[in-house]
Design an enzyme around this catalytic site. Structure first.
Site, PDB file in Angstrom:
ATOM      1  N   CYS A 295      42.041  45.739  25.431  1.00 43.40           N
ATOM      2  CA  CYS A 295      42.323  45.600  26.860  1.00 43.40           C
ATOM      3  C   CYS A 295      42.492  44.138  27.269  1.00 43.40           C
ATOM      4  O   CYS A 295      43.471  43.512  26.880  1.00 43.40           O
ATOM      5  CB  CYS A 295      41.240  46.305  27.680  1.00 43.40           C
ATOM      6  SG  CYS A 295      41.769  46.709  29.361  1.00 43.40           S
TER       7      CYS A 295
ATOM      8  N   HIS B  55      39.429  51.888  25.627  1.00 39.32           N
ATOM      9  CA  HIS B  55      37.982  51.699  25.488  1.00 39.32           C
ATOM     10  C   HIS B  55      37.405  52.997  24.940  1.00 39.32           C
ATOM     11  O   HIS B  55      38.118  53.858  24.464  1.00 39.32           O
ATOM     12  CB  HIS B  55      37.359  51.385  26.849  1.00 39.32           C
ATOM     13  CG  HIS B  55      37.931  50.168  27.505  1.00 39.32           C
ATOM     14  ND1 HIS B  55      37.640  48.892  27.098  1.00 39.32           N
ATOM     15  CD2 HIS B  55      38.792  50.041  28.552  1.00 39.32           C
ATOM     16  CE1 HIS B  55      38.276  48.026  27.868  1.00 39.32           C
ATOM     17  NE2 HIS B  55      38.990  48.696  28.748  1.00 39.32           N
TER      18      HIS B  55
END
Length: 258
Positions: free
Chosen positions: A94, A195
């Site tokens: 990310c 995630h």
């Protein structure tokens, strides 16, 4: 034969660790120990030197100011760059993925910031925030494919330049920028949005990172019970992702009828 403990380095947990991505380091360490290979998990915070003798380095998710601070600290320290030069593997998630690129934007005015330049990608604010379960297909080095399951939460949309290639193809979710691709690979650097943390959900990917760093195949885990539990967790997360897609499609269909 591995003589020294294999060092797994989590970089700047306090800046790039708001989504539990430290768990990626725990998984890599455990999967080595379960195979009888000595491993050491090291967490390095800003102001402390980043060791350049690690095998795998991990960057996680964070906010705008954390991204800026992480880039500044990593450039000044230099340890991550030295480690990559000597053959280490970097897995960036990310915000960590975004700062590995050539540039990314921050703030309400989309100020362009220079990244680490480890991936030929650029990130700009997207038309809508990508939030929800993501499911992608990753092609393994042997040509087989594996599903990657995770949770994406990013406002930046990433486009790849000619020196980087997509890490996976999107089955469900937004991924890089809604173009059907997710993540980027360039040399021994892999960037990806999900995630979860990512690696507990995707054991094959965890082993791929370790095999890439060690230069050897690891084989299956010796403990069949642990393998079965991990397989069941993975099955459940894939089922949840596909159910969420079906629910979204049904809701959209009902909305169109109204």
């Amino acid at each position: 034969m591995v003589n020294e403990p294999v060092k797994i380095v989590v970089v700047y947990q306090s800046l790039l660790g708001i989504y539990g991505d430290h768990g990626n380091g725990t998984v890599l360490t455990k999967r080595l120990v379960w195979r009888g290979i000595d491993a050491e998990l090291v967490t390095v915070e800003p102001g402390r030197p980043v060791p350049d003798d690690g095998a795998v380095y991990l960057l996680g998710g964070g906010e705008d100011l954390a991204q800026i601070a992480a880039v500044r600290e990593l450039k000044a320290d230099g340890g991550l760059f030295r480690a990559l030069d000597r053959g280490a593997v970097l897995f960036a998630v990310c915000a960590g993925y975004q700062i590995c690129g050539r540039s990314f934007t921050v703030g309400d005015h989309d100020e362009v910031m220079e990244g680490l330049g480890l991936l030929d990608v650029t990130t700009r604010r997207g038309p809508r925030r990508a939030v929800g379960e993501i499911l992608t297909r990753w092609e393994r080095p042997d040509g087989s494919t594996s599903l990657i399951t995770g949770f994406e939460n990013h406002g930046g949309y990433t486009t790849l330049g000619p020196d980087a290639r997509p890490f996976a193809q999107v089955e469900l979710g937004v991924g890089n920028c809604g173009d059907g691709t997710e993540g980027a690979v360039q040399g021994r650097v892999i960037g990806s949005y999900p995630h979860g943390p990512n690696l507990p959900r995707n054991p094959a990917l965890a082993d791929h990172l370790l095999e890439l760093a060690l230069g050897t195949e690891l084989g299956p885990l010796p403990n069949a019970r642990i393998s079965a539990e991990l397989d069941e967790l993975r099955r459940q997360r894939i089922a949840v992702a596909r159910h969420s897609r079906n629910l979204a499609e049904d809701t959209r269909w009902l909305g169109e009828r109204e």
